[in-house]
Write a protein that holds these residues in place. Structure first.
Motif, PDB file in Angstrom:
ATOM      1  N   TRP A 233     -44.075  28.224  22.415  1.00  0.00           N
ATOM      2  CA  TRP A 233     -42.812  28.265  23.324  1.00  0.00           C
ATOM      3  C   TRP A 233     -41.695  28.558  22.346  1.00  0.00           C
ATOM      4  O   TRP A 233     -41.542  29.229  21.716  1.00  0.00           O
ATOM      5  CB  TRP A 233     -42.681  26.914  24.057  1.00  0.00           C
ATOM      6  N   PHE A 234     -40.699  27.701  22.740  1.00  0.00           N
ATOM      7  CA  PHE A 234     -39.231  27.918  22.119  1.00  0.00           C
ATOM      8  C   PHE A 234     -39.071  27.456  20.540  1.00  0.00           C
ATOM      9  O   PHE A 234     -38.002  27.599  19.887  1.00  0.00           O
ATOM     10  CB  PHE A 234     -37.979  27.299  22.821  1.00  0.00           C
ATOM     11  N   ASN A 235     -40.103  27.110  19.893  1.00  0.00           N
ATOM     12  CA  ASN A 235     -40.155  26.967  18.485  1.00  0.00           C
ATOM     13  C   ASN A 235     -40.426  27.909  17.835  1.00  0.00           C
ATOM     14  O   ASN A 235     -39.998  28.348  16.563  1.00  0.00           O
ATOM     15  CB  ASN A 235     -41.198  25.963  17.980  1.00  0.00           C
ATOM     16  N   ASP A 236     -40.808  29.340  18.587  1.00  0.00           N
ATOM     17  CA  ASP A 236     -41.037  30.462  17.906  1.00  0.00           C
ATOM     18  C   ASP A 236     -39.689  31.198  18.099  1.00  0.00           C
ATOM     19  O   ASP A 236     -39.120  31.596  19.300  1.00  0.00           O
ATOM     20  CB  ASP A 236     -42.264  31.077  18.684  1.00  0.00           C
ATOM     21  N   THR A 237     -39.336  31.973  16.993  1.00  0.00           N
ATOM     22  CA  THR A 237     -38.072  32.703  17.199  1.00  0.00           C
ATOM     23  C   THR A 237     -38.302  33.764  18.196  1.00  0.00           C
ATOM     24  O   THR A 237     -37.386  33.921  19.013  1.00  0.00           O
ATOM     25  CB  THR A 237     -37.821  33.410  15.800  1.00  0.00           C
ATOM     26  N   THR A 238     -39.376  34.796  18.215  1.00  0.00           N
ATOM     27  CA  THR A 238     -39.436  35.652  19.302  1.00  0.00           C
ATOM     28  C   THR A 238     -39.397  35.471  20.745  1.00  0.00           C
ATOM     29  O   THR A 238     -38.653  35.994  21.436  1.00  0.00           O
ATOM     30  CB  THR A 238     -40.560  36.352  19.063  1.00  0.00           C
ATOM     31  N   LEU A 240     -38.009  32.547  21.601  1.00  0.00           N
ATOM     32  CA  LEU A 240     -36.516  32.030  21.978  1.00  0.00           C
ATOM     33  C   LEU A 240     -35.612  33.225  22.224  1.00  0.00           C
ATOM     34  O   LEU A 240     -34.829  32.976  23.272  1.00  0.00           O
ATOM     35  CB  LEU A 240     -35.999  31.313  20.592  1.00  0.00           C
ATOM     36  N   ILE A 241     -35.668  34.200  21.516  1.00  0.00           N
ATOM     37  CA  ILE A 241     -34.831  35.315  21.640  1.00  0.00           C
ATOM     38  C   ILE A 241     -35.192  36.113  23.070  1.00  0.00           C
ATOM     39  O   ILE A 241     -34.097  36.373  23.629  1.00  0.00           O
ATOM     40  CB  ILE A 241     -34.899  36.365  20.464  1.00  0.00           C
ATOM     41  N   LEU A 242     -36.383  36.212  23.318  1.00  0.00           N
ATOM     42  CA  LEU A 242     -36.865  36.844  24.474  1.00  0.00           C
ATOM     43  C   LEU A 242     -36.265  35.862  25.580  1.00  0.00           C
ATOM     44  O   LEU A 242     -36.180  36.540  26.774  1.00  0.00           O
ATOM     45  CB  LEU A 242     -37.928  37.158  24.351  1.00  0.00           C
ATOM     46  N   GLY A 243     -36.430  34.868  25.594  1.00  0.00           N
ATOM     47  CA  GLY A 243     -36.001  33.562  26.567  1.00  0.00           C
ATOM     48  C   GLY A 243     -34.505  34.029  26.918  1.00  0.00           C
ATOM     49  O   GLY A 243     -34.246  34.016  28.051  1.00  0.00           O
ATOM     50  N   ILE A 244     -33.808  33.948  25.959  1.00  0.00           N
ATOM     51  CA  ILE A 244     -32.389  34.272  26.033  1.00  0.00           C
ATOM     52  C   ILE A 244     -32.090  35.492  26.643  1.00  0.00           C
ATOM     53  O   ILE A 244     -30.974  35.795  27.621  1.00  0.00           O
ATOM     54  CB  ILE A 244     -31.696  34.147  24.694  1.00  0.00           C
ATOM     55  N   LEU A 245     -32.638  36.527  26.307  1.00  0.00           N
ATOM     56  CA  LEU A 245     -32.576  38.027  26.941  1.00  0.00           C
ATOM     57  C   LEU A 245     -32.949  38.143  28.341  1.00  0.00           C
ATOM     58  O   LEU A 245     -32.324  38.856  29.107  1.00  0.00           O
ATOM     59  CB  LEU A 245     -33.148  39.019  26.077  1.00  0.00           C
ATOM     60  N   ALA A 246     -34.143  37.302  28.718  1.00  0.00           N
ATOM     61  CA  ALA A 246     -34.279  37.205  30.182  1.00  0.00           C
ATOM     62  C   ALA A 246     -33.290  36.823  31.048  1.00  0.00           C
ATOM     63  O   ALA A 246     -32.960  37.325  32.049  1.00  0.00           O
ATOM     64  CB  ALA A 246     -35.657  36.323  30.131  1.00  0.00           C
ATOM     65  N   VAL A 247     -32.760  35.738  30.386  1.00  0.00           N
ATOM     66  CA  VAL A 247     -31.575  34.970  31.313  1.00  0.00           C
ATOM     67  C   VAL A 247     -30.529  35.787  31.475  1.00  0.00           C
ATOM     68  O   VAL A 247     -29.903  36.053  32.426  1.00  0.00           O
ATOM     69  CB  VAL A 247     -31.375  33.594  30.719  1.00  0.00           C
TER      70      VAL A 247
END
Length: 526
Positions: A233-238, A240-247
């Motif tokens: 999950w959000f411990n992975d950089t990719t 985390l970045i894609l989660g922010i981009l999705a929001v």
């Protein structure tokens, strides 16, 4: 407007051919979402891919699918529904051939993404074509016919894929699409008709920015859901970045569609109360449908040691029950039974199915124990799909219905993705908790524990092991038993929590205002 609606109604053999064509296309799309699951190991061996890489075969298809579904209404208007539908079938068929002929891992992933783009249109557009081919008084039955494909498709995938992998090679799971796709294309061009749309938009009027934000939002979100658990999950950089981009993508997409003159997706249609409720219910139904279709084969294969074919065959009676229920539910809706009552009953039955699963699963549950539990699931899913669809669209008019259908279709797909992602994570986390709890109770001073270790040691020693190796094997055996029991308890938790989720929703569904299904007028669904 009435004349335009009636002009699309078909009769006799022509309607039968159109119905079969649309059902075939819907089945093609849905079966392909699950058929590859059982072939992943063989693909991985052939391609020399890692477990992480082979997962992209599923992820790429899902991303292509979920990007195109909300755009189907707009694309139908731009190119004409028949043309758009036929081209989608052609794209799906050609990419199926290319998938079977892929020579590298990333070739296969690319072709699966293209296949997802072609397949995304087939679901919503099939629903529209079937619905508009029937007169208004028979549209509840039309929804039932379409529902057969949507509900049965995910269940048919694993046994069909298992049979093909066991008897042939993995490319044939893609090749079987080709003859069906060719026939469906020819029948579409010959028999399917398009409604008349308003003026097409010129290239400079097209909402390119909206398309970009949509692709960014749902593509990133789908990736996060598909890969989150495996990548921590959000411990992975990719992630985390894609989660922010999705929001951010979702925020800017909604903003763009609200202010732009010619939006690619009309989000204002969600101001309709019934559609909002129906969209949420579609999400929940996708969560339950795909989640339970995922968890049962996982449990039977990983814990009970069943083959992929055996696990897939287990689901067939439930699928047949759903097929049997569909026309009955269609008739009940035509007679005016409120949709919300049927949805509430379906959710309660889904709770019964989940609670039943919670009570019966053990490290060695027999196949006969699943039969009636899955029959209840089949009845429950039959009572959910058509009433939710009709409830969602019952107070929409004109082309709003097509836009509403696209939202419910997308939310059903996203619900399935959320379901699989959350269940995978939940099982993993609960497994750790249960294992720690069980290990804490294995006191080496406990006579029962020592007696079990001594018995296992003697058993291994009797097979020729020296005392030290026999003792080590005894502890390994105990460790295996603990792990297996912890996993079973995790699956029990999944069934229990999933059932409680559906039970909580029952009173809220009963408060929704509905219309009789006969009044549903899906004339402009696209």
């Amino acid at each position: 407007m009435l004349l335009q609606q009636e002009s699309l109604v078909e009769y006799g053999a022509r309607r039968v051919i159109i119905t079969i064509t649309a059902i075939l296309c819907a089945l093609l799309e849905i079966v392909d979402t699950t058929i590859v699951n059982v072939a992943l190991n063989e693909m991985r061996g052939n391609m020399g891919a890692t477990l992480s890489e082979i997962g992209w075969v599923i992820t790429a298809y899902a991303i292509g699918n979920v990007i195109i579904v909300p755009m189907t209404s707009w694309l139908s208007q731009q190119f004409g529904r028949r043309n758009y539908f036929a081209v989608s079938v052609v794209i799906f068929t050609i990419s199926s051939f290319l998938c079977g002929n892929a020579t590298s891992m990333w070739e296969l992933v690319l072709f699966r993404f293209i296949q997802g783009l072609g397949g995304g249109a087939l679901l919503v557009t099939s629903q529209t074509i079937i619905t508009e081919s029937y007169p208004p008084e028979k549209r509840g039955m039309a929804q039932a016919i379409y529902g057969l494909g949507v509900i049965i498709g995910p269940t048919l995938g694993p046994p069909l894929g298992g049979y093909i992998v066991d008897h042939y090679t993995w490319p044939y799971i893609f090749y079987i699409n080709i003859p069906i796709g060719v026939v469906a294309t020819l029948l579409t061009l010959q028999f399917v008709r398009s409604p008349k749309y308003g003026e097409k938009k010129s290239a400079n009027e097209i909402d390119w920015l909206g398309i970009g934000f949509l692709a960014l939002a749902v593509g990133s979100l789908q990736y996060v859901l598909e890969r989150g658990q495996e990548d921590d999950w959000f411990n992975d950089t990719t992630i985390l970045i894609l989660g922010i981009l999705a929001v951010m993508g979702i925020f800017f997409f909604i903003w763009r569609e609200l202010v732009y003159k010619n939006p690619i997706v009309n989000v204002r249609v969600l101001s309709n109360g019934n559609l909002r409720v129906g969209t949420l219910l579609s999400f929940l139904m996708g969560f339950g449908l795909y989640g339970s279709t995922f968890i049962i084969p996982l449990y039977t294969q990983s814990l009970l040691g069943w083959t992929a074919t055996q696990s897939g065959m287990l689901m067939i009676p439930a699928a047949l029950t759903t097929a049997f229920m569909m026309p009955i539910i269609g008739k009940m809706l035509e007679k005016g039974i409120p949709q919300q009552y049927l949805v509430a009953a379906g959710m309660f039955l889904f709770f019964v199915f989940c609670f039943w699963g919670y009570k019966i699963i053990t490290p060695d549950t027999g196949s006969e124990a699943f039969f009636w539990m899955l029959i209840v699931r089949g009845v429950g899913m039959g009572m959910l799909f058509i009433p939710i669809t009709t409830l969602s669209l019952s107070t929409l008019k004109g082309k709003e219905i097509g836009e509403g259908a696209a939202f419910t279709g997308m939310m059903r797909q996203l619900g399935g993705s959320f379901g699989v992602a959350l269940i995978t994570t939940f099982v993993s986390r609960r497994n750790e908790l249960h294992r720690m709890d069980l290990v804490s109770k294995l006191d080496t001073n406990n006579p029962d524990v020592m007696k079990r270790v001594a018995g296992a040691t003697a058993n291994f020693a009797s097979k020729g092991m020296d005392t030290r190796r026999a003792l080590g094997s005894a502890y390994q055996s105990l460790e295996y038993s603990v792990t297996k029991q912890a996993t079973v308890m995790s699956y029990m938790d999944v069934f229990l929590y999933l059932g409680v989720l559906f039970l909580i929703c029952v009173p809220f569904v009963m408060m929704v205002k509905g219309k009789k299904a006969a009044k549903l007028d899906p004339s402009a669904m696209h």
